[in-house]
Scaffold this motif. Structure first.
Motif, PDB file in Angstrom:
ATOM      1  N   ALA A 170      38.108 127.450 -18.309  1.00  0.00           N
ATOM      2  CA  ALA A 170      37.510 126.412 -19.147  1.00  0.00           C
ATOM      3  C   ALA A 170      36.737 125.421 -18.281  1.00  0.00           C
ATOM      4  O   ALA A 170      35.641 124.985 -18.652  1.00  0.00           O
ATOM      5  N   GLY A 171      37.287 125.048 -17.133  1.00  0.00           N
ATOM      6  CA  GLY A 171      36.593 124.149 -16.226  1.00  0.00           C
ATOM      7  C   GLY A 171      35.280 124.727 -15.738  1.00  0.00           C
ATOM      8  O   GLY A 171      34.283 124.002 -15.590  1.00  0.00           O
ATOM      9  N   MET A 172      35.260 126.030 -15.504  1.00  0.00           N
ATOM     10  CA  MET A 172      34.034 126.678 -15.044  1.00  0.00           C
ATOM     11  C   MET A 172      32.943 126.606 -16.127  1.00  0.00           C
ATOM     12  O   MET A 172      31.807 126.208 -15.855  1.00  0.00           O
ATOM     13  N   PHE A 173      33.289 126.981 -17.357  1.00  0.00           N
ATOM     14  CA  PHE A 173      32.301 126.954 -18.432  1.00  0.00           C
ATOM     15  C   PHE A 173      31.896 125.521 -18.781  1.00  0.00           C
ATOM     16  O   PHE A 173      30.734 125.260 -19.113  1.00  0.00           O
ATOM     17  N   TYR A 174      32.841 124.606 -18.690  1.00  0.00           N
ATOM     18  CA  TYR A 174      32.540 123.213 -18.993  1.00  0.00           C
ATOM     19  C   TYR A 174      31.562 122.639 -17.967  1.00  0.00           C
ATOM     20  O   TYR A 174      30.630 121.910 -18.319  1.00  0.00           O
ATOM     21  N   GLY A 175      31.772 122.972 -16.698  1.00  0.00           N
ATOM     22  CA  GLY A 175      30.852 122.526 -15.659  1.00  0.00           C
ATOM     23  C   GLY A 175      29.447 123.061 -15.882  1.00  0.00           C
ATOM     24  O   GLY A 175      28.458 122.334 -15.725  1.00  0.00           O
ATOM     25  N   LEU A 176      29.348 124.320 -16.251  1.00  0.00           N
ATOM     26  CA  LEU A 176      28.039 124.895 -16.560  1.00  0.00           C
ATOM     27  C   LEU A 176      27.388 124.166 -17.732  1.00  0.00           C
ATOM     28  O   LEU A 176      26.183 123.871 -17.712  1.00  0.00           O
ATOM     29  N   GLY A 177      28.182 123.863 -18.747  1.00  0.00           N
ATOM     30  CA  GLY A 177      27.650 123.165 -19.912  1.00  0.00           C
ATOM     31  C   GLY A 177      27.123 121.788 -19.567  1.00  0.00           C
ATOM     32  O   GLY A 177      26.075 121.362 -20.076  1.00  0.00           O
ATOM     33  N   GLN A 178      27.812 121.058 -18.678  1.00  0.00           N
ATOM     34  CA  GLN A 178      27.360 119.724 -18.304  1.00  0.00           C
ATOM     35  C   GLN A 178      26.100 119.771 -17.456  1.00  0.00           C
ATOM     36  O   GLN A 178      25.247 118.871 -17.541  1.00  0.00           O
ATOM     37  N   LEU A 179      25.953 120.804 -16.655  1.00  0.00           N
ATOM     38  CA  LEU A 179      24.704 120.962 -15.905  1.00  0.00           C
ATOM     39  C   LEU A 179      23.524 121.186 -16.850  1.00  0.00           C
ATOM     40  O   LEU A 179      22.445 120.611 -16.674  1.00  0.00           O
ATOM     41  N   VAL A 180      23.735 122.022 -17.852  1.00  0.00           N
ATOM     42  CA  VAL A 180      22.671 122.264 -18.831  1.00  0.00           C
ATOM     43  C   VAL A 180      22.373 120.984 -19.614  1.00  0.00           C
ATOM     44  O   VAL A 180      21.216 120.683 -19.918  1.00  0.00           O
ATOM     45  N   THR A 181      23.426 120.210 -19.919  1.00  0.00           N
ATOM     46  CA  THR A 181      23.220 118.947 -20.633  1.00  0.00           C
ATOM     47  C   THR A 181      22.269 118.037 -19.870  1.00  0.00           C
ATOM     48  O   THR A 181      21.337 117.466 -20.446  1.00  0.00           O
ATOM     49  N   ARG A 182      22.486 117.916 -18.579  1.00  0.00           N
ATOM     50  CA  ARG A 182      21.677 117.001 -17.771  1.00  0.00           C
ATOM     51  C   ARG A 182      20.282 117.554 -17.499  1.00  0.00           C
ATOM     52  O   ARG A 182      19.280 116.836 -17.632  1.00  0.00           O
ATOM     53  N   HIS A 183      20.185 118.816 -17.116  1.00  0.00           N
ATOM     54  CA  HIS A 183      18.917 119.362 -16.642  1.00  0.00           C
ATOM     55  C   HIS A 183      18.021 119.925 -17.739  1.00  0.00           C
ATOM     56  O   HIS A 183      16.817 120.064 -17.529  1.00  0.00           O
ATOM     57  N   ARG A 184      18.601 120.261 -18.897  1.00  0.00           N
ATOM     58  CA  ARG A 184      17.790 120.871 -19.958  1.00  0.00           C
ATOM     59  C   ARG A 184      17.874 120.123 -21.286  1.00  0.00           C
ATOM     60  O   ARG A 184      17.049 120.352 -22.166  1.00  0.00           O
ATOM     61  N   CYS A 185      18.881 119.259 -21.455  1.00  0.00           N
ATOM     62  CA  CYS A 185      19.078 118.614 -22.764  1.00  0.00           C
ATOM     63  C   CYS A 185      19.128 117.090 -22.670  1.00  0.00           C
ATOM     64  O   CYS A 185      19.608 116.429 -23.594  1.00  0.00           O
ATOM     65  N   ALA A 186      18.629 116.530 -21.570  1.00  0.00           N
ATOM     66  CA  ALA A 186      18.733 115.078 -21.386  1.00  0.00           C
ATOM     67  C   ALA A 186      17.983 114.300 -22.462  1.00  0.00           C
ATOM     68  O   ALA A 186      18.351 113.187 -22.801  1.00  0.00           O
ATOM     69  N   GLY A 187      16.915 114.879 -23.006  1.00  0.00           N
ATOM     70  CA  GLY A 187      16.125 114.181 -24.017  1.00  0.00           C
ATOM     71  C   GLY A 187      16.559 114.423 -25.442  1.00  0.00           C
ATOM     72  O   GLY A 187      15.953 113.879 -26.377  1.00  0.00           O
ATOM     73  N   GLU A 188      17.593 115.220 -25.634  1.00  0.00           N
ATOM     74  CA  GLU A 188      18.036 115.546 -26.991  1.00  0.00           C
ATOM     75  C   GLU A 188      18.855 114.411 -27.597  1.00  0.00           C
ATOM     76  O   GLU A 188      19.564 113.695 -26.887  1.00  0.00           O
ATOM     77  N   ASP A 189      18.774 114.282 -28.909  1.00  0.00           N
ATOM     78  CA  ASP A 189      19.602 113.321 -29.626  1.00  0.00           C
ATOM     79  C   ASP A 189      21.064 113.745 -29.533  1.00  0.00           C
ATOM     80  O   ASP A 189      21.390 114.928 -29.627  1.00  0.00           O
ATOM     81  N   THR A 190      21.952 112.772 -29.344  1.00  0.00           N
ATOM     82  CA  THR A 190      23.386 113.061 -29.239  1.00  0.00           C
ATOM     83  C   THR A 190      23.900 113.792 -30.470  1.00  0.00           C
ATOM     84  O   THR A 190      24.717 114.720 -30.366  1.00  0.00           O
TER      85      THR A 190
END
Length: 315
Positions: A170-190
């Protein structure tokens, strides 16, 4: 642009960086306080129904509340980058399925310490995917963090259960998800990120409920992880009440978590997620008398130290 104006912009950027980190960290600490309490009641929910049914009903409630809120406030629910939002939603959904599946078989402090290897995985995947350079201190931090996880989980090769490794994956997938959040989804509405995450998690929950209702699982699987392999059962009043509470708390907490990662660098604010271990451990002790032993404490501290070292060196 004149040097004076350019210098002013540079000064504002320097001043705003710490304030953004503080803002993101405060949001994440608040989210962890909520999650640390409500996640303790997954033990109660696991006695009433299966993991997949829980995720389906919880996501259904969350989506209904979120869509109603966005309709009333006029917020759009269409992502600017659908592919990135879908990828992020799938990664975090897998992480949550594995994490919640582990809560029924181990104390929340143990599951949480393994889940919060995510900053370590963020660093590892930053090196692999974004060519981030790391020095010996961060390499040592990764080794210390994983050693801490081994102290907490203490996997026995002779009697290893896959469920005991759920929070680490779970930690591995969660870390990947947070990287995508910052690098690809930073401009998206919460709200967009939260709705898509809940929709994907609910879909996965529905599929899992159907699958485990139709397929006869081995008795060994049922004995090892009954919460994970239970299909659809008639929902009880107790299940619906606690699932609704979980859904409401998750909406509040995940919104703060997403926004925290959007406003600040994830390598800096990820360390604030460790407050979950304090909140979750406190309520686990108060509610269920779950007291970690000395090796658990050493392992948890090792994971926290590793995460702090990574955050400091990244900065």
């Amino acid at each position: 642009m004149s040097p004076g104006r350019d210098g002013g912009r540079e000064y504002r950027m320097v001043v705003n960086a710490p304030s953004r980190t503080l803002q993101g960290g405060t949001m994440i600490i608040g989210a962890m306080a909520v999650i640390g309490l409500i996640d303790n009641f997954v033990v109660v929910i696991s006695q009433e129904a299966g993991l997949w049914q829980f995720h389906f009903i919880r996501s259904l409630i969350g989506c209904a509340v979120l869509v109603t809120f966005c309709r009333l406030t006029g917020r759009r629910l269409v992502p600017a980058n659908p592919g990135a939002v879908l990828l992020r939603s799938c990664l975090v959904a897998v992480a949550m399925v594995l994490y919640f599946g582990s809560l029924a078989v181990m104390p929340i402090a143990e599951a949480g310490s393994a889940l919060f290897t995510s900053p370590i995985f963020i660093l590892v995947f930053s090196v692999l995917f974004f060519r981030t350079r790391v020095g010996p201190i961060r390499v040592i931090a990764v080794a210390v963090g994983f050693a801490g996880v081994l102290l907490v989980l203490r996997p026995d090769p002779a009697n290893l259960r896959l469920a005991s490794l759920f929070p680490l994956f779970a930690g591995m997938f969660y870390g990947l998800g947070q990287l995508v959040t910052r690098h690809r989804c930073a401009g998206e509405d919460t709200a967009v990120l939260l709705l898509w995450f809940l929709a994907i998690l609910g879909t996965v929950g529905f599929a899992g409920s159907v699958l485990f209702s139709l397929v006869s699982v081995p008795d060994s699987w049922m004995a090892a992880a009954p919460f994970f392999v239970t299909g659809w059962v008639p929902p009880t009043e107790r299940f619906l009440i606690w699932t609704a509470i979980q859904s409401a708390g998750s909406l509040i907490a995940v919104s703060g978590l997403i926004r925290g990662y959007q406003v600040a660098d994830p390598t800096l604010v990820a360390v604030f997620e460790y407050s979950f271990l304090l909140f979750g451990g406190f309520w686990g002790w108060m509610l269920w008398q779950q007291v970690p032993d000395s090796l658990d404490v050493i392992g948890i501290l090792a994971v926290v130290v590793a995460g702090c070292l990574i955050a400091i060196r990244n900065r």
